[in-house]
Design a protein around this motif. Structure first.
Motif, mmCIF file in Angstrom:
data_model
loop_
_atom_site.group_PDB
_atom_site.id
_atom_site.type_symbol
_atom_site.label_atom_id
_atom_site.label_comp_id
_atom_site.label_asym_id
_atom_site.label_seq_id
_atom_site.Cartn_x
_atom_site.Cartn_y
_atom_site.Cartn_z
ATOM 1 N N UNK A 37 1.207 -16.275 3.247
ATOM 2 C CA UNK A 37 2.430 -16.170 3.219
ATOM 3 C C UNK A 37 2.965 -14.882 4.175
ATOM 4 N N UNK A 38 4.214 -14.886 4.715
ATOM 5 C CA UNK A 38 4.685 -13.860 5.224
ATOM 6 C C UNK A 38 5.044 -12.637 4.442
ATOM 7 N N UNK A 39 5.180 -11.593 4.913
ATOM 8 C CA UNK A 39 5.078 -10.095 4.268
ATOM 9 C C UNK A 39 6.456 -9.626 4.882
ATOM 10 N N UNK A 40 6.771 -8.478 4.021
ATOM 11 C CA UNK A 40 7.890 -7.369 4.733
ATOM 12 C C UNK A 40 9.115 -7.938 4.926
ATOM 13 N N UNK A 41 9.522 -8.867 4.202
ATOM 14 C CA UNK A 41 10.707 -9.588 4.384
ATOM 15 C C UNK A 41 11.929 -8.452 4.187
ATOM 16 N N UNK A 112 26.203 -12.394 -3.650
ATOM 17 C CA UNK A 112 24.781 -11.739 -3.579
ATOM 18 C C UNK A 112 24.055 -13.044 -3.506
ATOM 19 N N UNK A 113 23.080 -12.800 -2.441
ATOM 20 C CA UNK A 113 21.938 -13.911 -2.173
ATOM 21 C C UNK A 113 20.641 -13.159 -2.474
ATOM 22 N N UNK A 114 19.716 -14.224 -2.542
ATOM 23 C CA UNK A 114 18.298 -13.764 -2.662
ATOM 24 C C UNK A 114 17.530 -14.888 -1.796
ATOM 25 N N UNK A 115 16.773 -14.100 -0.990
ATOM 26 C CA UNK A 115 15.927 -14.922 0.039
ATOM 27 C C UNK A 115 14.416 -14.667 -0.207
ATOM 28 N N UNK A 136 6.967 -15.411 0.229
ATOM 29 C CA UNK A 136 6.893 -13.855 0.019
ATOM 30 C C UNK A 136 7.692 -13.438 -0.973
ATOM 31 N N UNK A 137 7.601 -12.037 -1.282
ATOM 32 C CA UNK A 137 8.639 -11.481 -2.366
ATOM 33 C C UNK A 137 9.872 -11.673 -1.781
ATOM 34 N N UNK A 138 10.786 -12.211 -3.079
ATOM 35 C CA UNK A 138 12.280 -12.169 -2.591
ATOM 36 C C UNK A 138 12.787 -10.901 -2.522
ATOM 37 N N UNK A 139 13.751 -11.113 -1.551
ATOM 38 C CA UNK A 139 14.829 -9.987 -1.411
ATOM 39 C C UNK A 139 16.200 -10.390 -1.556
ATOM 40 N N UNK A 140 17.057 -9.523 -2.207
ATOM 41 C CA UNK A 140 18.305 -9.861 -2.600
ATOM 42 C C UNK A 140 19.206 -8.730 -1.889
ATOM 43 N N UNK A 141 20.353 -9.362 -1.710
ATOM 44 C CA UNK A 141 21.307 -8.416 -0.755
ATOM 45 C C UNK A 141 22.949 -8.985 -1.275
ATOM 46 N N UNK A 142 23.705 -7.764 -1.387
ATOM 47 C CA UNK A 142 25.227 -8.221 -1.796
ATOM 48 C C UNK A 142 26.002 -7.750 -0.496
ATOM 49 N N UNK A 143 26.702 -8.844 0.133
ATOM 50 C CA UNK A 143 27.803 -8.971 0.914
ATOM 51 C C UNK A 143 28.882 -7.816 0.526
ATOM 52 N N UNK A 144 29.220 -6.708 1.430
ATOM 53 C CA UNK A 144 30.517 -6.011 0.891
ATOM 54 C C UNK A 144 31.540 -6.749 0.945
ATOM 55 N N UNK A 153 18.032 -4.229 3.146
ATOM 56 C CA UNK A 153 17.055 -4.179 1.775
ATOM 57 C C UNK A 153 15.723 -4.823 2.141
ATOM 58 N N UNK A 154 14.638 -4.668 1.308
ATOM 59 C CA UNK A 154 13.306 -5.351 1.659
ATOM 60 C C UNK A 154 12.404 -4.693 0.912
ATOM 61 N N UNK A 155 11.448 -5.644 1.233
ATOM 62 C CA UNK A 155 10.182 -5.419 0.284
ATOM 63 C C UNK A 155 8.883 -5.010 0.900
#
Length: 155
Positions: A37-41, A112-115, A136-144, A153-155
């Motif tokens: 799996x990919x890493x550091x999303x 807010x979206x989680x990728x 990979x570990x999920x990353x979430x971000x909120x659009x201003x 944001x990242x993991x």
């Protein structure tokens, strides 16, 4: 005596048996297991050169194969599949891996979206046999809501 390589559309069990018991048979570039799996999303709210708001996703390919592609997931569902660029000749399959970058413009302010991202090998090698990696570990971000703010944001 030279043996022919295993046909690309062979069953997974046949490939596993032949390649693990008789490695001299000529397994070529077959991948018996799914890729890593990919890493550091990383996810960043930004705008492109045309002023379009979006979420820029970047990650690291941990597999290192030329025939690697990626599937990007948003909020648990498949968003897009990024395929490697491959050229098949009469003698070989030459690939350039998919780029570990995606710009999602289908977002709205305040959401807010989680990728997450997974890896897979080229469809030319019959992806169904080899499957895809874990996500990979999920990353979430909120659009201003307003203004332009670079967020990371990242993991």
């Amino acid at each position: 005596m030279e043996l022919d390589p295993i046909p690309a559309k062979s069953s997974p069990l046949r490939i596993l048996l032949i390649c693990s018991i008789l490695p001299f048979f000529g397994c070529g570039d077959f991948h018996i297991l799914p890729p890593s799996p990919p890493k550091n999303l990383q996810a960043a709210f930004t705008e492109d050169i045309f002023g379009t708001d979006g979420v820029l996703l970047t990650w690291e390919d941990t597999d290192g194969s030329d025939d690697i592609g990626f599937t990007v997931y948003r909020d648990g569902g498949k968003l897009v599949s990024l395929e490697p660029t491959c050229m098949e000749t009469s003698e070989d399959l030459s690939c350039t891996p998919a780029s570990p970058v995606y710009f999602d413009t289908d977002v709205s302010r305040g959401e807010t979206h989680c990728y997450a991202v997974s890896s897979h090998y080229s469809d030319l090698l019959d992806e169904a046999i080899f499957g895809e990696s874990d996500k990979c570990q999920e990353v979430c971000i909120t659009i201003p809501l307003q203004g332009f703010t670079r967020g990371l944001t990242g993991g």
